[in-house]
Each structure stands twice: as structure tokens, then as C-alpha cells.
Design an enzyme around this catalytic site. Sequence first.
Site, PDB file in Angstrom:
ATOM      1  N   LEU A  73       0.820  -1.212   0.000  1.00  0.00           N
ATOM      2  CA  LEU A  73       0.000   0.000   0.000  1.00  0.00           C
ATOM      3  C   LEU A  73       0.857   1.266   0.000  1.00  0.00           C
ATOM      4  O   LEU A  73       0.382   2.347   0.306  1.00  0.00           O
ATOM      5  CB  LEU A  73      -0.933   0.011   1.218  1.00  0.00           C
ATOM      6  CG  LEU A  73      -1.879  -1.186   1.326  1.00  0.00           C
ATOM      7  CD1 LEU A  73      -2.779  -1.045   2.544  1.00  0.00           C
ATOM      8  CD2 LEU A  73      -2.713  -1.356   0.070  1.00  0.00           C
ATOM      9  N   ASP A 105       3.535   5.202  -7.244  1.00  0.00           N
ATOM     10  CA  ASP A 105       3.207   5.367  -5.825  1.00  0.00           C
ATOM     11  C   ASP A 105       3.243   6.828  -5.402  1.00  0.00           C
ATOM     12  O   ASP A 105       2.330   7.339  -4.747  1.00  0.00           O
ATOM     13  CB  ASP A 105       4.178   4.563  -4.964  1.00  0.00           C
ATOM     14  CG  ASP A 105       4.136   3.076  -5.256  1.00  0.00           C
ATOM     15  OD1 ASP A 105       3.215   2.638  -5.975  1.00  0.00           O
ATOM     16  OD2 ASP A 105       5.021   2.362  -4.778  1.00  0.00           O
TER      17      ASP A 105
END
Length: 400
Positions: free
Chosen positions: A127, A174
Site C-alpha cells: 500500500l 506510488d
Amino acid sequence: MTRRTTAAADAFTQRFGHAPDGIWAAPGRVNLIGEHTDYNLGFALPLAIDRSTIAAVSLRTDSTVHATALDPAYDDVTLAAADISPGAVTGWATYPLGVVWAFVQRGVEIPGLELQLGSDVPIGAGLSSSAALECSVAVALNDLLGAGFDLPELVQICRQAENEMAGAPTGILDQTASLLGRGDHALLLDCRSLATQPVPLPLHEAGLQLLVIDTRVSHSHASGGYSARRADCARAVDALGVDSLRDVEEGMLSDARGRLDETTFRRVRHVLTENQRVQQTAHLLTSAGHAAGLASAPTAGPASGPAAIGDLLTASHVSLRDDYEVSCAELDLAVDTALQHGALGARMTGGGFGGSAIALVPEEAAEKVGTAVVNSFRMAGFKQPDVFPVAPADGARRLA
């Protein structure tokens, strides 16, 4: 201030003896679809999530940088700003101090800093906890030092920190999601032009939840598997005579099969089909179907919006499992179980070799899916997974 902001300010004051100059936050991200396409200059569709790293920061006047984490498992780091360089720092601090170093590389003078970081983004779950860490420090330094960098330059600063300080050969997906995210939207990213386009993702309005299934199988972008996949792609680029795998079109696949070994061919096939799935997903989520880069996207059928993308998510997982070979037993079990118990679609997310899966589920089925996944992991003898919903959130920002 929110509870987390107040707690961060109080902890900083206790640690350093004075209040911070400010508090900033940067979210983790879920990649809705578009895996291993970023370093191949293709398309991806990430979203910032409602879990974040909080950075409490103050300037000093002695050119010394002090970095500390709220988690007591991470040691404090103190060194002169001039001594920060690749190899001089190890462990968790390579990420925030890598950002400091990247600012210096761009001519920004660092008078000294006190940094305190705390996060509720799970580490090793795919994540982007590292990007959240980098981006929270980047926006803080940009504000405090008046550096004047725009968000695309901050993306590059954070990527440089991760690539050159932490040694992780990641692309820009990201950091882009963490810095440019927008509530109730995903972000269509063209990794060649770096253009971004918000794509509506009204999950709650559609009666849906996006569940994260953290398998608790830790992964590392700096490990051999990720680097090996990049090497496979570079080998294919050389053999096919293209600038990047972004340039491989469907009509080229039959020729590619004759020029590549079977493994490398499957890597190419994944990148090609994954780029197509990203464009199809963005088209279904965008009512007009005219988001940047979607001119050639197929016309949507009668179904559109979040409820229509489930099959594309699942097809992405199959490709990542079989063609790119970055899944694992836990990820496959999470996906299969979620689909068997009511998920509209499910896939691994992130670099793979562990980390998390996501499942798109009707709100009324979320608890059932989560319970089924936990039970299936117990029966298989795996670690108990952590299952929780995430929502699209705004990108990095100042909180106080």
C-alpha cells in the site's frame, strides 16, 4: 485538529521540547488496476487511500537532521545534513532522509531539521507505506524551506529518494498517487508523458466497498523478484526493438512469440493486456469516455461505473498470477475466496510476492467476504490476514 494530528503534535513536543513548525500528511495508495506497467511507460489507475503517514517537522539552525518515528521499533537517526548520501543511512530512515538528500541535490540548503513520522499505512502490505513516508516529508520541506517545487517535481524527488537512497527500483506510480490523489476519484496516469486525469470512483454512491486484504506476507521492492521482472522487460525491449513495452501492440504478439523465450513473452503479454485493462476500466468509470489517453478505448456497454469493472480486476489478477508470476498462494486464496463469496472482482495490488489483494464488494456483502477470507486463511494454515475497507482520499497536504 484531528485526533492523529493532535497526538503527533503532542508526541513531537514531548520528544523535542517544543511544538513543531507544522504537521503534514501523505496517504498510502491502492492501485486499482495497472500493475508493473509504470516502469514500462504504460498506464495505471491508482488511488490515494484514507490511511496516511503524518510528519511533524521543525527547522533547526545547526545543519543537523534528527529523524524519529512514533513506532518504538524504529531507532532515532541523527546526522549532519551534509553527510546524508546513498549508503550513509540504512533502514527506515533512508526514505525520509532520502528526500532531504534529493532536495540538496537540487540546490536547496538544509538549515537542520527535526522530523517525527507516524503512520497507519501497513508496512509491507503493498500500500506504498514508503511513498507515504517520502511524500509527507517532501511537502513539509517544500513548505518550510520555500523551495517552490510543483507536485510533478516532488514526485521526481520522492522517486529519486526511493531509487537512489533506499535502492528500490520503483517507478513513479506510488508517489504520484500519494501527492496528486483526490477524494472519490482514482487517477489515470500515463507513465510516459506523466499526464494525470482524475477518474470518478464513487464507491459509496454505487453501494460498494473496496476491501484491502493484507495477507501479512511481507515483501520488499528491493528484493530480487521485482528487479528480475524489470530485467525481463528490458530484455524484451531490446529483442523487439521498441523504446518500451508501451509500444508493443496486439498485432505484434505473434511476432514477439517467435523472437522471445516463453517466459519473456508472457511478461510482454501481461504488460500489453494490462495497459488495455487500465484503459477499459478508466473508460467505464468516466461517463463521457474522453479521459486523457482514452481516444482508442472501446465503447462502453450498457453497464458502466464502479459496478462494471469487476471482471477487469479479476482478469488483471489472472495475468499477474500466470503471465507475470508475481502472486503467491496467500494472494491467490484471498482473491478466490472473495470472488466465491460475493465480490464483483478481486486482484492482487502492488508489486506482488506478498502484500495485499483488493476486492470490490457490495456494501452488504463486505462483512461476509472478510469473514470468509479470514476463515479460509485459518484453514490453510496461513497467518491471519487483516481485512479493512479503504476509500479514495486527497493527496499530501498540510494539516496544521
